[in-house]
Design a protein around this motif. Structure first.
Motif, PDB file in Angstrom:
ATOM      1  N   THR A   9       0.838  -1.196   0.000  1.00 25.26           N
ATOM      2  CA  THR A   9       0.000   0.000   0.000  1.00 25.26           C
ATOM      3  C   THR A   9       0.875   1.250   0.000  1.00 25.26           C
ATOM      4  OG1 THR A   9      -0.065   0.133   2.420  1.00 25.26           O
ATOM      5  CG2 THR A   9      -1.784  -1.207   1.332  1.00 25.26           C
ATOM      6  N   LEU A  10       0.259   2.402  -0.218  1.00 24.71           N
ATOM      7  CA  LEU A  10       1.009   3.652  -0.151  1.00 24.71           C
ATOM      8  C   LEU A  10       1.710   3.795   1.196  1.00 24.71           C
ATOM      9  CD1 LEU A  10      -1.366   6.305  -1.789  1.00 24.71           C
ATOM     10  CD2 LEU A  10       0.822   5.482  -2.682  1.00 24.71           C
ATOM     11  N   GLU A  11       1.013   3.464   2.269  1.00 29.27           N
ATOM     12  CA  GLU A  11       1.580   3.648   3.607  1.00 29.27           C
ATOM     13  C   GLU A  11       2.740   2.695   3.866  1.00 29.27           C
ATOM     14  OE1 GLU A  11       0.234   3.638   8.322  1.00 29.27           O
ATOM     15  OE2 GLU A  11      -1.243   3.313   6.750  1.00 29.27           O
ATOM     16  N   THR A  12       2.544   1.405   3.613  1.00 33.62           N
ATOM     17  CA  THR A  12       3.597   0.439   3.941  1.00 33.62           C
ATOM     18  C   THR A  12       4.821   0.635   3.055  1.00 33.62           C
ATOM     19  OG1 THR A  12       2.638  -1.224   2.463  1.00 33.62           O
ATOM     20  CG2 THR A  12       1.953  -1.272   4.777  1.00 33.62           C
ATOM     21  N   VAL A  13       4.607   0.884   1.779  1.00 34.88           N
ATOM     22  CA  VAL A  13       5.731   1.032   0.862  1.00 34.88           C
ATOM     23  C   VAL A  13       6.503   2.312   1.144  1.00 34.88           C
ATOM     24  CG1 VAL A  13       6.392   1.332  -1.558  1.00 34.88           C
ATOM     25  CG2 VAL A  13       4.689  -0.384  -0.934  1.00 34.88           C
ATOM     26  N   SER A  14       5.809   3.426   1.356  1.00 36.06           N
ATOM     27  CA  SER A  14       6.514   4.683   1.640  1.00 36.06           C
ATOM     28  C   SER A  14       7.331   4.577   2.915  1.00 36.06           C
ATOM     29  CB  SER A  14       5.521   5.843   1.724  1.00 36.06           C
ATOM     30  OG  SER A  14       4.584   5.660   2.767  1.00 36.06           O
ATOM     31  N   THR A  15       6.806   3.900   3.920  1.00 32.47           N
ATOM     32  CA  THR A  15       7.553   3.708   5.164  1.00 32.47           C
ATOM     33  C   THR A  15       8.812   2.881   4.919  1.00 32.47           C
ATOM     34  OG1 THR A  15       5.542   3.835   6.493  1.00 32.47           O
ATOM     35  CG2 THR A  15       7.445   2.779   7.507  1.00 32.47           C
ATOM     36  N   ALA A  16       8.677   1.809   4.130  1.00 31.64           N
ATOM     37  CA  ALA A  16       9.823   0.951   3.833  1.00 31.64           C
ATOM     38  C   ALA A  16      10.897   1.701   3.046  1.00 31.64           C
ATOM     39  CB  ALA A  16       9.363  -0.278   3.056  1.00 31.64           C
ATOM     40  N   LEU A  17      10.492   2.520   2.084  1.00 32.02           N
ATOM     41  CA  LEU A  17      11.463   3.249   1.278  1.00 32.02           C
ATOM     42  C   LEU A  17      12.230   4.267   2.121  1.00 32.02           C
ATOM     43  CD1 LEU A  17       9.512   3.927  -2.052  1.00 32.02           C
ATOM     44  CD2 LEU A  17      11.079   2.057  -1.509  1.00 32.02           C
ATOM     45  N   VAL A  18      11.526   5.017   2.926  1.00 32.76           N
ATOM     46  CA  VAL A  18      12.185   6.014   3.771  1.00 32.76           C
ATOM     47  C   VAL A  18      13.163   5.335   4.734  1.00 32.76           C
ATOM     48  CG1 VAL A  18      11.790   7.654   5.651  1.00 32.76           C
ATOM     49  CG2 VAL A  18      10.403   7.773   3.580  1.00 32.76           C
ATOM     50  N   GLY A  19      12.786   4.166   5.231  1.00 35.52           N
ATOM     51  CA  GLY A  19      13.651   3.445   6.144  1.00 35.52           C
ATOM     52  C   GLY A  19      14.927   2.924   5.506  1.00 35.52           C
ATOM     53  N   ALA A  20      14.936   2.837   4.178  1.00 35.89           N
ATOM     54  CA  ALA A  20      16.099   2.292   3.474  1.00 35.89           C
ATOM     55  C   ALA A  20      17.084   3.364   3.026  1.00 35.89           C
ATOM     56  CB  ALA A  20      15.628   1.499   2.253  1.00 35.89           C
ATOM     57  N   ILE A  21      16.721   4.630   3.202  1.00 38.21           N
ATOM     58  CA  ILE A  21      17.521   5.746   2.706  1.00 38.21           C
ATOM     59  C   ILE A  21      18.141   6.495   3.891  1.00 38.21           C
ATOM     60  CG2 ILE A  21      17.460   7.894   1.371  1.00 38.21           C
ATOM     61  CD1 ILE A  21      16.996   5.363  -0.277  1.00 38.21           C
ATOM     62  N   PRO A  22      19.393   6.949   3.768  1.00 34.27           N
ATOM     63  CA  PRO A  22      20.004   7.716   4.860  1.00 34.27           C
ATOM     64  C   PRO A  22      19.128   8.881   5.295  1.00 34.27           C
ATOM     65  CG  PRO A  22      21.662   7.169   3.229  1.00 34.27           C
ATOM     66  CD  PRO A  22      20.347   6.720   2.657  1.00 34.27           C
ATOM     67  N   ASN A  23      19.200   9.189   6.565  1.00 39.14           N
ATOM     68  CA  ASN A  23      18.312  10.192   7.169  1.00 39.14           C
ATOM     69  C   ASN A  23      18.786  11.600   6.843  1.00 39.14           C
ATOM     70  OD1 ASN A  23      16.352  11.451   8.661  1.00 39.14           O
ATOM     71  ND2 ASN A  23      17.266  10.975  10.647  1.00 39.14           N
ATOM     72  N   GLU A  24      18.496  12.042   5.628  1.00 39.79           N
ATOM     73  CA  GLU A  24      18.820  13.398   5.201  1.00 39.79           C
ATOM     74  C   GLU A  24      17.791  13.836   4.166  1.00 39.79           C
ATOM     75  OE1 GLU A  24      22.408  13.834   2.936  1.00 39.79           O
ATOM     76  OE2 GLU A  24      22.227  11.841   2.041  1.00 39.79           O
ATOM     77  N   PRO A  25      17.556  15.121   4.045  1.00 36.60           N
ATOM     78  CA  PRO A  25      16.613  15.591   3.026  1.00 36.60           C
ATOM     79  C   PRO A  25      17.145  15.299   1.624  1.00 36.60           C
ATOM     80  CG  PRO A  25      17.045  17.292   4.673  1.00 36.60           C
ATOM     81  CD  PRO A  25      18.065  16.231   4.884  1.00 36.60           C
ATOM     82  N   CYS A  26      16.287  14.817   0.754  1.00 34.27           N
ATOM     83  CA  CYS A  26      16.663  14.451  -0.613  1.00 34.27           C
ATOM     84  C   CYS A  26      15.639  14.973  -1.595  1.00 34.27           C
ATOM     85  CB  CYS A  26      16.723  12.921  -0.772  1.00 34.27           C
ATOM     86  SG  CYS A  26      17.797  12.048   0.356  1.00 34.27           S
ATOM     87  N   CYS A  27      16.039  15.021  -2.852  1.00 28.98           N
ATOM     88  CA  CYS A  27      15.076  15.144  -3.938  1.00 28.98           C
ATOM     89  C   CYS A  27      14.598  13.738  -4.264  1.00 28.98           C
ATOM     90  CB  CYS A  27      15.720  15.787  -5.169  1.00 28.98           C
ATOM     91  SG  CYS A  27      14.638  15.770  -6.630  1.00 28.98           S
ATOM     92  N   TRP A  28      13.295  13.519  -4.217  1.00 30.04           N
ATOM     93  CA  TRP A  28      12.723  12.214  -4.562  1.00 30.04           C
ATOM     94  C   TRP A  28      12.109  12.312  -5.947  1.00 30.04           C
ATOM     95  CZ3 TRP A  28      12.339   7.741  -1.350  1.00 30.04           C
ATOM     96  CH2 TRP A  28      12.933   7.890  -0.081  1.00 30.04           C
ATOM     97  N   LEU A  29      12.569  11.453  -6.851  1.00 28.20           N
ATOM     98  CA  LEU A  29      12.069  11.426  -8.221  1.00 28.20           C
ATOM     99  C   LEU A  29      11.281  10.138  -8.422  1.00 28.20           C
ATOM    100  CD1 LEU A  29      14.075  12.284 -11.449  1.00 28.20           C
ATOM    101  CD2 LEU A  29      12.582  10.296 -11.346  1.00 28.20           C
ATOM    102  N   GLY A  30       9.994  10.277  -8.715  1.00 23.52           N
ATOM    103  CA  GLY A  30       9.129   9.116  -8.911  1.00 23.52           C
ATOM    104  C   GLY A  30       8.656   9.015 -10.345  1.00 23.52           C
ATOM    105  N   TRP A  31       8.878   7.838 -10.935  1.00 21.37           N
ATOM    106  CA  TRP A  31       8.434   7.596 -12.312  1.00 21.37           C
ATOM    107  C   TRP A  31       7.161   6.757 -12.292  1.00 21.37           C
ATOM    108  CZ3 TRP A  31       9.415   2.588 -14.960  1.00 21.37           C
ATOM    109  CH2 TRP A  31       8.913   2.581 -16.261  1.00 21.37           C
ATOM    110  N   SER A  32       6.136   7.208 -13.016  1.00 21.68           N
ATOM    111  CA  SER A  32       4.886   6.458 -13.175  1.00 21.68           C
ATOM    112  C   SER A  32       4.286   6.150 -11.794  1.00 21.68           C
ATOM    113  CB  SER A  32       5.148   5.201 -14.003  1.00 21.68           C
ATOM    114  OG  SER A  32       3.967   4.646 -14.504  1.00 21.68           O
ATOM    115  N   LEU A  33       4.059   4.882 -11.459  1.00 22.84           N
ATOM    116  CA  LEU A  33       3.542   4.557 -10.124  1.00 22.84           C
ATOM    117  C   LEU A  33       4.434   5.120  -9.028  1.00 22.84           C
ATOM    118  CD1 LEU A  33       1.704   3.004  -8.104  1.00 22.84           C
ATOM    119  CD2 LEU A  33       3.119   0.975  -8.552  1.00 22.84           C
ATOM    120  N   GLY A  34       5.732   5.201  -9.272  1.00 17.58           N
ATOM    121  CA  GLY A  34       6.648   5.764  -8.283  1.00 17.58           C
ATOM    122  C   GLY A  34       6.288   7.171  -7.852  1.00 17.58           C
ATOM    123  N   ALA A  35       5.599   7.918  -8.727  1.00 17.79           N
ATOM    124  CA  ALA A  35       5.178   9.275  -8.371  1.00 17.79           C
ATOM    125  C   ALA A  35       4.243   9.269  -7.174  1.00 17.79           C
ATOM    126  CB  ALA A  35       4.502   9.946  -9.571  1.00 17.79           C
TER     127      ALA A  35
END
Length: 256
Positions: free
Chosen positions: A59-85
């Protein structure tokens, strides 16, 4: 905790690339390495895609939580393609301290069209959902053919896309179905309209999945959006128009 596969290239301002439905991060590794000449670029595989472990529910909630948890804790530009948006917008909504810029590539805050919004015909998504029940592989091949429709070099681009996509095992039918559900149901237009950070939208003029006319609608929601339309590009400009896409991202990243 779900294992999320990531790859990082380059140095500089951080950009995280989030791929689309049924794909994995390997499909745009060449584009990422080109972009990494200027920035630090991190690729992520969505849960249940590529080399990432599965997650339930998808889901949007579970996946977004998992992605943020996998990335270093710093502000980033997030680029989403298609469903990734959709996942990038959900991350911006739920984890604003982790997002300093947003780029939607061939993506939109609302994928299906209605009387007031340009988008995908919901019957197309319904047909893909029905087809998944019969044959996942054949469904994915049909889906890939839509990515390159109208391009000057359709045959070569389709072959390249197929080769890249099938480098890793296909996602499960369950994961693919829940991804289609997100495409069909998610409406993040309010999130998009209320973003207080720089936002870019990059569209292909020949895209048959995300109509270029949706750019007008997004500009109406967020007048400050940086909108770029790449001529002769379809749904996969990172394959067909890599230089133009890198330049569009650089203009956005280096402004302000």
């Amino acid at each position: 905790m779900t294992n999320i596969h990531t790859e990082t290239f380059g140095q500089g301002k951080p950009i995280v690339l989030v791929h689309g439905w049924a794909m994995h991060s390997g499909i745009w590794r060449a584009f990422a390495k080109g972009l990494a000449k200027h920035y630090q670029v991190t690729l992520v595989d969505l849960p249940g895609h590529g080399r990432s472990g599965a997650i339930k529910p998808f889901t949007l909630e579970t996946v977004s939580t998992a992605l943020v948890g996998a990335i270093p804790n710093e502000p980033c530009c997030w680029l989403g393609w298609s469903l990734g948006a959709a996942f990038v917008l959900e991350i911006a909504r739920r984890f604003p301290s982790r997002v300093n810029k947003v780029t939607l590539l061939a993506g939109t805050p609302c994928f299906v069209k209605n009387d007031a919004w340009s988008g995908m015909d919901v019957t197309v998504l319904d047909k893909f959902a029905e087809s998944l029940q019969q044959d996942v592989h054949t469904t994915l091949l049909r889906f890939l053919s839509l990515h390159i429709k109208g391009l000057d070099n359709q045959k070569a681009t389709l072959q390249e896309l197929k080769t890249l996509v099938f480098e890793t095992p296909e996602p499960s039918q369950h994961t693919l179905q829940q991804g289609l559900d997100i495409l069909k149901q998610a409406d993040l237009r309010d999130v998009f309209a209320n973003l207080k950070i720089p936002v870019a939208v990059i569209l292909g003029r020949l895209d048959t999945l995300i109509p270029v006319s949706v750019g007008v609608k997004m500009h109406e929601l967020l007048p400050d959006v940086a909108l770029t339309v790449i001529d002769r590009a379809g749904h996969v400009p990172f394959l067909s128009h890599q230089e133009a896409l890198v330049n569009a991202v650089r203009r956005f990243m280096d402004k302000g």
